[in-house]
Design a protein around this motif. Structure first.
Motif, PDB file in Angstrom:
ATOM      1  N   PRO A   1       0.816  -1.226   0.000  1.00 41.68           N
ATOM      2  CA  PRO A   1       0.000   0.000   0.000  1.00 41.68           C
ATOM      3  C   PRO A   1       0.843   1.268   0.000  1.00 41.68           C
ATOM      4  CG  PRO A   1      -0.893  -1.603   1.556  1.00 41.68           C
ATOM      5  CD  PRO A   1       0.414  -2.155   1.072  1.00 41.68           C
ATOM      6  N   GLU A   2       1.979   1.251   0.720  1.00 36.47           N
ATOM      7  CA  GLU A   2       2.823   2.444   0.770  1.00 36.47           C
ATOM      8  C   GLU A   2       3.398   2.769  -0.617  1.00 36.47           C
ATOM      9  OE1 GLU A   2       3.080  -0.157   2.715  1.00 36.47           O
ATOM     10  OE2 GLU A   2       2.360   0.603   4.650  1.00 36.47           O
ATOM     11  N   GLU A   3       3.838   1.728  -1.353  1.00 40.65           N
ATOM     12  CA  GLU A   3       4.369   1.962  -2.694  1.00 40.65           C
ATOM     13  C   GLU A   3       3.297   2.511  -3.635  1.00 40.65           C
ATOM     14  OE1 GLU A   3       7.470  -1.065  -4.227  1.00 40.65           O
ATOM     15  OE2 GLU A   3       6.220  -2.192  -2.817  1.00 40.65           O
ATOM     16  N   LEU A   4       2.096   1.956  -3.555  1.00 38.91           N
ATOM     17  CA  LEU A   4       1.026   2.411  -4.438  1.00 38.91           C
ATOM     18  C   LEU A   4       0.640   3.856  -4.115  1.00 38.91           C
ATOM     19  CD1 LEU A   4      -1.015   1.910  -6.646  1.00 38.91           C
ATOM     20  CD2 LEU A   4      -2.508   0.797  -4.979  1.00 38.91           C
ATOM     21  N   GLN A   5       0.570   4.192  -2.837  1.00 37.06           N
ATOM     22  CA  GLN A   5       0.240   5.570  -2.467  1.00 37.06           C
ATOM     23  C   GLN A   5       1.336   6.535  -2.906  1.00 37.06           C
ATOM     24  OE1 GLN A   5      -0.442   5.009   1.759  1.00 37.06           O
ATOM     25  NE2 GLN A   5      -2.673   4.995   1.488  1.00 37.06           N
ATOM     26  N   GLN A   6       2.604   6.093  -2.831  1.00 39.11           N
ATOM     27  CA  GLN A   6       3.700   6.939  -3.288  1.00 39.11           C
ATOM     28  C   GLN A   6       3.621   7.169  -4.799  1.00 39.11           C
ATOM     29  OE1 GLN A   6       5.806   8.590  -1.422  1.00 39.11           O
ATOM     30  NE2 GLN A   6       6.791   9.501  -3.230  1.00 39.11           N
ATOM     31  N   ARG A   7       3.268   6.129  -5.559  1.00 43.30           N
ATOM     32  CA  ARG A   7       3.099   6.286  -7.001  1.00 43.30           C
ATOM     33  C   ARG A   7       1.990   7.282  -7.321  1.00 43.30           C
ATOM     34  NH1 ARG A   7       4.891   2.805 -10.716  1.00 43.30           N
ATOM     35  NH2 ARG A   7       2.914   2.869 -11.855  1.00 43.30           N
ATOM     36  N   LEU A   8       0.933   7.262  -6.512  1.00 44.72           N
ATOM     37  CA  LEU A   8      -0.150   8.232  -6.701  1.00 44.72           C
ATOM     38  C   LEU A   8       0.350   9.654  -6.441  1.00 44.72           C
ATOM     39  CD1 LEU A   8      -3.055   6.243  -5.041  1.00 44.72           C
ATOM     40  CD2 LEU A   8      -3.165   7.236  -7.313  1.00 44.72           C
ATOM     41  N   ARG A   9       1.109   9.839  -5.361  1.00 45.91           N
ATOM     42  CA  ARG A   9       1.601  11.183  -5.038  1.00 45.91           C
ATOM     43  C   ARG A   9       2.542  11.704  -6.121  1.00 45.91           C
ATOM     44  NH1 ARG A   9       2.449   8.458  -0.018  1.00 45.91           N
ATOM     45  NH2 ARG A   9       0.716   8.880   1.441  1.00 45.91           N
ATOM     46  N   GLU A  10       3.267  10.788  -6.760  1.00 42.58           N
ATOM     47  CA  GLU A  10       4.200  11.202  -7.811  1.00 42.58           C
ATOM     48  C   GLU A  10       3.519  11.398  -9.158  1.00 42.58           C
ATOM     49  OE1 GLU A  10       7.038   8.083  -7.781  1.00 42.58           O
ATOM     50  OE2 GLU A  10       8.001   8.719  -5.908  1.00 42.58           O
ATOM     51  N   GLY A  11       2.199  11.168  -9.216  1.00 45.16           N
ATOM     52  CA  GLY A  11       1.467  11.376 -10.463  1.00 45.16           C
ATOM     53  C   GLY A  11       1.671  10.279 -11.485  1.00 45.16           C
ATOM     54  N   LYS A  12       2.090   9.094 -11.054  1.00 53.18           N
ATOM     55  CA  LYS A  12       2.334   8.000 -11.988  1.00 53.18           C
ATOM     56  C   LYS A  12       1.076   7.175 -12.276  1.00 53.18           C
ATOM     57  CE  LYS A  12       7.207   7.417 -10.785  1.00 53.18           C
ATOM     58  NZ  LYS A  12       8.254   6.479 -10.299  1.00 53.18           N
ATOM     59  N   VAL A  13       0.008   7.445 -11.543  1.00 56.42           N
ATOM     60  CA  VAL A  13      -1.243   6.707 -11.758  1.00 56.42           C
ATOM     61  C   VAL A  13      -2.319   7.624 -12.317  1.00 56.42           C
ATOM     62  CG1 VAL A  13      -3.030   5.277 -10.672  1.00 56.42           C
ATOM     63  CG2 VAL A  13      -0.660   5.145  -9.865  1.00 56.42           C
ATOM     64  N   TYR A  14      -2.568   8.752 -11.629  1.00 57.94           N
ATOM     65  CA  TYR A  14      -3.544   9.740 -12.070  1.00 57.94           C
ATOM     66  C   TYR A  14      -2.887  11.113 -12.048  1.00 57.94           C
ATOM     67  CZ  TYR A  14      -6.989   6.091 -10.903  1.00 57.94           C
ATOM     68  OH  TYR A  14      -7.699   4.929 -10.834  1.00 57.94           O
ATOM     69  N   PRO A  15      -3.474  12.103 -12.736  1.00 57.46           N
ATOM     70  CA  PRO A  15      -3.000  13.484 -12.578  1.00 57.46           C
ATOM     71  C   PRO A  15      -3.081  13.904 -11.108  1.00 57.46           C
ATOM     72  CG  PRO A  15      -4.488  13.300 -14.464  1.00 57.46           C
ATOM     73  CD  PRO A  15      -4.527  11.978 -13.767  1.00 57.46           C
ATOM     74  N   GLN A  16      -2.284  14.920 -10.751  1.00 56.85           N
ATOM     75  CA  GLN A  16      -2.123  15.265  -9.341  1.00 56.85           C
ATOM     76  C   GLN A  16      -3.441  15.545  -8.637  1.00 56.85           C
ATOM     77  OE1 GLN A  16       0.271  15.151  -7.280  1.00 56.85           O
ATOM     78  NE2 GLN A  16       1.954  14.624  -8.653  1.00 56.85           N
ATOM     79  N   GLU A  17      -4.311  16.343  -9.270  1.00 57.56           N
ATOM     80  CA  GLU A  17      -5.564  16.711  -8.617  1.00 57.56           C
ATOM     81  C   GLU A  17      -6.428  15.472  -8.381  1.00 57.56           C
ATOM     82  OE1 GLU A  17      -9.495  19.526  -9.407  1.00 57.56           O
ATOM     83  OE2 GLU A  17      -7.702  19.749 -10.661  1.00 57.56           O
ATOM     84  N   ALA A  18      -6.542  14.603  -9.411  1.00 53.88           N
ATOM     85  CA  ALA A  18      -7.334  13.373  -9.265  1.00 53.88           C
ATOM     86  C   ALA A  18      -6.667  12.430  -8.267  1.00 53.88           C
ATOM     87  CB  ALA A  18      -7.498  12.695 -10.617  1.00 53.88           C
ATOM     88  N   ALA A  19      -5.320  12.417  -8.243  1.00 54.31           N
ATOM     89  CA  ALA A  19      -4.612  11.524  -7.328  1.00 54.31           C
ATOM     90  C   ALA A  19      -4.895  11.887  -5.871  1.00 54.31           C
ATOM     91  CB  ALA A  19      -3.110  11.582  -7.604  1.00 54.31           C
ATOM     92  N   GLN A  20      -4.975  13.185  -5.570  1.00 54.14           N
ATOM     93  CA  GLN A  20      -5.253  13.596  -4.189  1.00 54.14           C
ATOM     94  C   GLN A  20      -6.649  13.150  -3.753  1.00 54.14           C
ATOM     95  OE1 GLN A  20      -3.005  14.810  -2.116  1.00 54.14           O
ATOM     96  NE2 GLN A  20      -1.533  14.613  -3.815  1.00 54.14           N
ATOM     97  N   ARG A  21      -7.611  13.284  -4.654  1.00 55.53           N
ATOM     98  CA  ARG A  21      -8.961  12.813  -4.315  1.00 55.53           C
ATOM     99  C   ARG A  21      -8.975  11.304  -4.125  1.00 55.53           C
ATOM    100  NH1 ARG A  21     -10.511  16.349  -8.536  1.00 55.53           N
ATOM    101  NH2 ARG A  21     -10.890  14.528  -9.899  1.00 55.53           N
ATOM    102  N   ALA A  22      -8.231  10.581  -4.976  1.00 47.43           N
ATOM    103  CA  ALA A  22      -8.190   9.123  -4.876  1.00 47.43           C
ATOM    104  C   ALA A  22      -7.556   8.682  -3.562  1.00 47.43           C
ATOM    105  CB  ALA A  22      -7.423   8.548  -6.062  1.00 47.43           C
ATOM    106  N   LEU A  23      -6.496   9.375  -3.141  1.00 46.85           N
ATOM    107  CA  LEU A  23      -5.829   9.034  -1.885  1.00 46.85           C
ATOM    108  C   LEU A  23      -6.759   9.235  -0.688  1.00 46.85           C
ATOM    109  CD1 LEU A  23      -2.278  10.544  -2.485  1.00 46.85           C
ATOM    110  CD2 LEU A  23      -2.785   8.154  -1.964  1.00 46.85           C
ATOM    111  N   ALA A  24      -7.638  10.218  -0.789  1.00 46.54           N
ATOM    112  CA  ALA A  24      -8.539  10.505   0.329  1.00 46.54           C
ATOM    113  C   ALA A  24      -9.744   9.588   0.355  1.00 46.54           C
ATOM    114  CB  ALA A  24      -8.996  11.967   0.250  1.00 46.54           C
ATOM    115  N   ASN A  25     -10.030   8.923  -0.745  1.00 50.53           N
ATOM    116  CA  ASN A  25     -11.245   8.113  -0.814  1.00 50.53           C
ATOM    117  C   ASN A  25     -10.944   6.638  -1.076  1.00 50.53           C
ATOM    118  OD1 ASN A  25     -13.497  10.271  -0.728  1.00 50.53           O
ATOM    119  ND2 ASN A  25     -12.136  11.065  -2.298  1.00 50.53           N
ATOM    120  N   PHE A  26     -10.676   6.280  -2.333  1.00 52.22           N
ATOM    121  CA  PHE A  26     -10.537   4.877  -2.711  1.00 52.22           C
ATOM    122  C   PHE A  26      -9.228   4.271  -2.224  1.00 52.22           C
ATOM    123  CE2 PHE A  26      -9.621   1.344  -5.536  1.00 52.22           C
ATOM    124  CZ  PHE A  26     -10.856   0.728  -5.679  1.00 52.22           C
ATOM    125  N   PHE A  27      -8.126   5.014  -2.343  1.00 52.77           N
ATOM    126  CA  PHE A  27      -6.792   4.450  -2.122  1.00 52.77           C
ATOM    127  C   PHE A  27      -6.307   4.668  -0.694  1.00 52.77           C
ATOM    128  CE2 PHE A  27      -7.010   4.687  -6.693  1.00 52.77           C
ATOM    129  CZ  PHE A  27      -6.323   3.570  -7.115  1.00 52.77           C
TER     130      PHE A  27
END
Length: 889
Positions: free
Chosen positions: A185-211
């Motif tokens: 989970p830590e690696e996946l969340q780090q990939r989200l913060r780095e924008g490797k999964v979704y754009p930054q704005e969408a990644a922040q929402r994803a981290l707060a909800n689904f991820f």
């Protein structure tokens, strides 16, 4: 080959293997969530395959702007994707035809759960994959675990998100290989913060909800468990295919063997503790034999209690059938890859074990690598075990003893006759026949009675001194004794065969009834019919009262009952509602709302639970045994699927009706707005011209203007009449009053009524002389023919020609209307008589409402006539053919 022979391949496994021949292999890269690297891993393996000389092509890969993934696409052939225009956007979809035409050895198809755009062959991408595999092409694909149909509700509870795009579990089973792509989970969340999964704005929402870390961990566990189950299934399939004797201790499985003895509860608890210690799944089984069928009511109640306890403790339960309990248990254990069997110690006395054999000894000898754990029995219960061992078979019907006596009497008479006629040393064998007949027909007790009677008859009639029970020769004493022993033994064997036969017949009847029930559900369309079928079948097989309650908008409604009307009390309704809300059984025989008189179980459908089914045994003291629960569950599942299908069909029909209603409403508004506005504008123009410039118009011009206004008024009146006629047809209030009339009269009346539409064209008649009178409603028939003539006049245009022919054809008079217009477009022919369907338009012709021919069709159908259309073969133009019934002499 028998089912118990583990050294030979399973026929089912061989058939499954043969079915895969010629089919491509599928490898699925499964992930717990987006961004774990499924596509990246798939592309890496694709490059490895290409280096090995495999012909690899990309059918569809979604890189989502990730540079690492994009770099791996280079060097692999891309099959062009199909472009679909959809609501102003261009969608790029997998081109199935291009893949099949290219036929690579391996094709990469990303996002297996994707929903295809409209107008493609298949609505789902996994269906495209099925077709590609069937053509012998290997496939690599990717999917997240939340798209799995069976996990959909679990994922929704975990994440709060309902996934719409799902893949059936059967597609996962279709995969030859599954590779779990996993990161922490830590690696996946780090990939989200780095924008490797979704754009930054969408990644922040994803981290707060689904991820969130909890969601990712739960999804990882779900993916790991599903992958482990698939690997375990593959291992068992490999064992069955190659005839490998189990178990392979890749994972532990516990099997608890219970019987109608007090030790059953101890066995269940011991198996549960063992399963918890080994973290292994476990199952409780019981083998139904003729002896257990004769068990006392208290013993059977104890068996049901043991099953209930096992289910409460998390076990699956099952009843097996057979005359050899040890063989059935070992066969089932090998089939399920069981590693540990828990069984209770022998509760029967030693002398019973000697005569009937020891089940435990047979289990130990045949277990092989399976561990056998024997639970000690409580000594204070030994008397009960002796009572069960000494339990005699049921005494049987009095008529059975009468018939057994008759059998013995006939055999005795036959024996005496044979003894007088022939010197036969083995005359006693004659008496074996009535013993076997009594055993097969009436059971063990009657057969034992027949054996005793046969021994006495043999002694009385066929041993010296005759006609007395005294035996003079000591040898005959032993003969009578052994004859009695053999007779009782034969009666026991025959009775066991009879009991097994009765069990087999009962199971065959149940299977036939269930098959008939399933076939009946296939054609059922109404919920009430489906529920009534389920209630009747459950009542028949379970000897119980049955009710079926359907769920609509969260409320339960009684829709079927068998064998007669039933009333549900407050406790019963509370149990039913709890069952539907919690998706678990409740009511009688459970720990939830046990005060209810009924046992309720949920009815699962394909899209969720659709209701509950309630059962109340006719014997108020009885409870359902595991085999009956299995039958009830099977009936409920099939009923649920059928109910769901019926609801889906009804919803689809309602949606089609609503869509058609909206389409007709729009068409009607469009048509009305045009066909009202056009004549009103012409009328208004003529009247205003006369009002403003009347003194400047000569008499001829004024007459022309008034004629034009009159013509438009007639057209407007005709249009309103058409709308009223169509509303009458839709309401079903058109009733034909048929009377005999001349066809020529009908033709002339229709031409006169349509004179305005035919004013500027040549109208010809060809009406055969001597036509029989037609049996029609004159008003409806004239209205139909007028609509056909107006349609011909509209498309023939000014200066055109219209020909009306009337002639006899068999038992009807045919009226044909031919015009020399452009004809009917081929695409419009199948639906020409539907509402708002128009023929050729353009060339300055008024578009019309598309109601005239639909009204003609309705009017003719109401009086037994028909209408059909085609294009003329001899010249350009359309041909409308009307058939009207003739008056029979």
């Amino acid at each position: 080959m028998t089912a118990a022979d583990p050294a030979r391949p399973s026929p089912d496994a061989l058939l499954k293997s043969a079915a895969k021949e010629g089919r491509g292999r599928m490898k699925l890269f499964l992930g717990a969530a987006p961004g774990v690297g499924k596509t990246y891993e798939m592309l890496l393996e694709a490059h490895d395959k290409k280096r090995e000389g495999v012909d690899v092509a990309i059918g569809v890969v979604e890189h989502h702007g990730r540079s690492e993934t994009q770099s791996l696409i280079h060097g692999l052939e891309l099959i062009p994707r199909r472009h679909i225009d959809y609501r102003g956007r261009v969608l790029k979809e997998l081109d199935l035809d291009a893949v099949l035409k290219r036929r690579p050895q391996l094709v990469l198809i990303d996002e297996l759960a994707h929903t295809n755009a409209e107008r493609l062959l298949h609505p789902k991408r996994w269906m495209d994959v099925q077709e590609i595999l069937a053509c012998g092409i290997d496939v690599y694909s990717t999917m997240n675990v939340q798209h799995l149909e069976s996990a959909n509700d679990i994922v929704a509870k975990i994440t709060g998100v309902q996934v719409r795009e799902t893949v059936p579990d059967s597609i996962l089973d279709l995969a030859d290989d599954i590779e779990l792509v996993d990161i922490t989970p830590e690696e996946l969340q780090q990939r989200l913060r780095e924008g490797k999964v979704y754009p930054q704005e969408a990644a922040q929402r994803a981290l707060a909800n689904f991820f969130t870390e909890g969601n990712i961990t739960a999804l990882r566990e779900l993916a790991l468990r599903r992958t482990a189950e698939r690997v375990d299934e593959a291992m068992r399939a490999h064992m069955a295919l190659h005839g490998i004797e189990g178990p392979w201790e890749a994972s532990d499985r516990i099997l608890a063997c219970i019987d109608p003895t007090p030790a059953a509860l101890t066995v269940v608890r011991r198996a549960k503790r063992l399963a918890d210690r080994l973290r292994a799944p476990w199952e409780a089984v019981h083998v139904a034999t003729p002896e257990t069928e004769r068990a006392s009511k208290d013993a059977r109640a104890g068996l049901l209690e043991a099953f209930r306890l096992a289910e409460e403790l998390g076990a699956t339960t099952r009843s097996l059938n057979g005359d050899d309990p040890a063989g059935e248990i070992l066969s089932h254990a090998r089939d399920r890859n069981v590693t540990h069997i828990v069984v209770g110690a022998a509760s029967r006395p030693l002398w019973v074990e000697v005569f009937r054999g020891s089940i435990i000894r047979r289990l130990v000898r045949g277990a092989g690598d399976i561990a056998i754990e024997i639970c000690p029995r409580e000594e204070k219960k030994s008397d009960a075990g002796l009572g069960e061992a000494m339990r005699l078979p049921p005494l049987g019907e009095p008529g059975g003893y009468v018939m057994a006596s008759l059998f013995v009497a006939v055999a005795a008479a036959f024996g005496v006759w044979i003894d007088r006629a022939i010197d036969l040393p083995n005359i006693s064998l004659v008496f074996v026949i009535p013993i076997i007949a009594a055993a097969v027909r009436y059971g063990a007790s009657v057969a034992a009675f027949a054996a005793i009677g046969a021994a006495l008859a043999y002694n009385f009639l066929l041993t010296k001194p005759y006609y007395t029970f005294r035996i003079a020769d000591p040898v005959n004493v032993w003969a009578v004794f052994f004859f009695l022993a053999v007779g009782i033994a034969v009666s026991g064997v025959a009775a066991r065969v009879r009991a097994q036969t009765l069990i087999a017949r009962r199971q065959a009847r149940q299977a036939a009834d269930l098959e008939s029930y399933a076939r009946g559900l296939v054609g059922a369309e109404e919920e009430s019919d489906i529920a009534a079928s389920a209630a009747e079948m459950a009542s028949k097989l379970l000897f119980a009262r049955v009710v079926v309650l359907s769920a609509r908008n969260g409320e339960l409604e009684l829709i079927a009952e068998a064998p007669g009307p039933e009333m549900l009390g407050a406790d019963d309704l509370a149990a039913a509602k709890w069952t539907f809300a919690q998706r678990r059984a409740a009511g009688r025989g459970t720990d939830t709302l046990h005060g209810a008189r009924w046992l309720f179980i949920p009815v699962p459908g394909e899209r969720g639970f659709v209701g509950v089914i309630g059962v109340r045994p006719l014997d108020e003291a009885a409870r359902l045994d595991p085999e009956q629960r299995r039958i009830l569950d099977l009936i409920a599942v099939q009923a649920g699927v059928a109910l769901d299908r019926a609801r889906f069909a009804q919803e689809a029909a309602d949606a089609r009706i609503e869509a058609e209603s909206e389409r007709l409403k729009g068409t009607l508004l469009s048509s009305v707005s045009h066909d009202l506005r056009t004549p009103l504008a012409a009328i208004r123009s003529s009247i205003e011209s006369i009002e403003r410039y009347g003194d400047k118009h000569d008499a001829q011009t004024q007459a022309q203007l008034l004629a034009a206004a009159s013509s438009e008024i007639a057209r407007l009146s005709r249009f309103i009449d058409n709308l009223l006629d169509m509303s009458r047809l839709d309401a079903g209030v058109v009733r034909a009053r048929r009377k005999a009339m001349e066809a020529a009269v009908l033709v002339e009346q229709a031409i006169e009524s349509a004179r305005f539409a035919l004013a500027d064209m040549t109208v010809s008649r060809d009406v055969s002389s001597g036509l029989p009178r037609i049996l029609v409603d004159s008003a409806l028939a004239e209205g139909a023919l007028v609509n056909v003539l107006e349609n011909a006049g509209k498309y023939a245009g000014p200066g055109g020609r219209v020909l009306i022919r009337a002639f006899r054809e068999s038992h009807a008079v045919v009226i044909e209307v031919r015009d020399d217009g452009p004809g009917i477009p081929r695409a419009a022919l199948p639906r020409l008589f539907d509402k708002f369907v128009r023929g050729a338009e353009g060339d300055g012709r008024p578009p019309g409402t598309g109601l005239g021919l639909a009204i003609a069709h309705g009017f003719l159908a109401a009086q037994g006539g028909t209408i059909e259309a085609e294009n003329r073969a001899d010249a350009p133009g359309a041909l409308i053919r009307i058939r009207l019934p003739i008056e029979e002499p």
